[in-house]
Motif scaffolding. Sequence first.
Motif, short mmCIF file in Angstrom:
data_model
loop_
_atom_site.label_atom_id
_atom_site.label_comp_id
_atom_site.label_asym_id
_atom_site.label_seq_id
_atom_site.Cartn_x
_atom_site.Cartn_y
_atom_site.Cartn_z
N THR A 53 0.83 -1.21 0.00
CA THR A 53 0.00 0.00 0.00
C THR A 53 0.86 1.25 0.00
OG1 THR A 53 -1.72 -1.19 1.20
CG2 THR A 53 -1.86 1.19 1.21
N MET A 54 1.91 1.26 0.80
CA MET A 54 2.81 2.41 0.85
C MET A 54 3.54 2.61 -0.48
SD MET A 54 4.06 5.02 2.29
CE MET A 54 3.52 4.92 3.97
N LEU A 59 4.20 5.62 -5.51
CA LEU A 59 4.22 5.62 -6.97
C LEU A 59 3.17 6.57 -7.52
CD1 LEU A 59 5.38 4.37 -9.59
CD2 LEU A 59 3.54 2.69 -9.44
N SER A 60 1.97 6.52 -6.95
CA SER A 60 0.89 7.36 -7.47
C SER A 60 1.12 8.85 -7.21
CB SER A 60 -0.44 6.93 -6.87
OG SER A 60 -0.46 7.17 -5.48
N THR A 61 1.86 9.18 -6.17
CA THR A 61 2.15 10.59 -5.88
C THR A 61 3.47 11.05 -6.49
OG1 THR A 61 3.14 9.98 -3.76
CG2 THR A 61 0.80 10.61 -3.76
N ALA A 67 10.32 2.40 -10.12
CA ALA A 67 8.97 1.83 -10.19
C ALA A 67 8.97 0.31 -10.05
CB ALA A 67 8.31 2.23 -11.50
N HIS A 68 10.11 -0.32 -10.15
CA HIS A 68 10.15 -1.78 -10.06
C HIS A 68 9.90 -2.29 -8.64
CE1 HIS A 68 14.27 -0.83 -8.88
NE2 HIS A 68 14.28 -1.99 -8.26
N THR A 69 9.98 -1.41 -7.65
CA THR A 69 9.73 -1.86 -6.28
C THR A 69 8.26 -2.18 -6.03
OG1 THR A 69 9.50 0.42 -5.51
CG2 THR A 69 11.68 -0.57 -5.33
#
Length: 103
Positions: A53-54, A59-61, A67-69
Motif C-alpha cells: 500500500t505504501m 508511486l501514485s504521488t 517503479a520496479h519496487t
Amino acid sequence: MQQMFITPMVPINSIADIGSEKKVTSGQTGSSMFQDIFKEAIQNVKSTDENLTMQEYLLSTGQIDDAHTVPAAAAKAQLSAELLTALRNKALEAYNEMIRINI
C-alpha cells in the motif's frame, strides 16, 4: 594450499525458525509453537500488504524513483498470502485426517 571450512548444516525444527535466530525453549508446548507459526504468517501478510500500500501510494504521488519496487512488493504480498492459505489448508487436512483415525 588453502584449507576450506565447511559450515555444518543445522536442521530446521519449524517454519518459525527460518530466517530467525530465536530458539524454541524446552518448556514451550506444541500448541503454542503451532499458534506462533500462524501468528507469524498472519503478521507477515499484514506487513507485506502495508508495504505494498505504501509503495503504491508513493508511486501514485510521484515520490518513488524506481517503479520496479511496486511489482516486487506486490509479489511479496501475494506470496505471503499464498503461504498463509497453504498453511491453513495443510492444518485443516491434518485435522480432518486425525478425525478419521479410529481410536
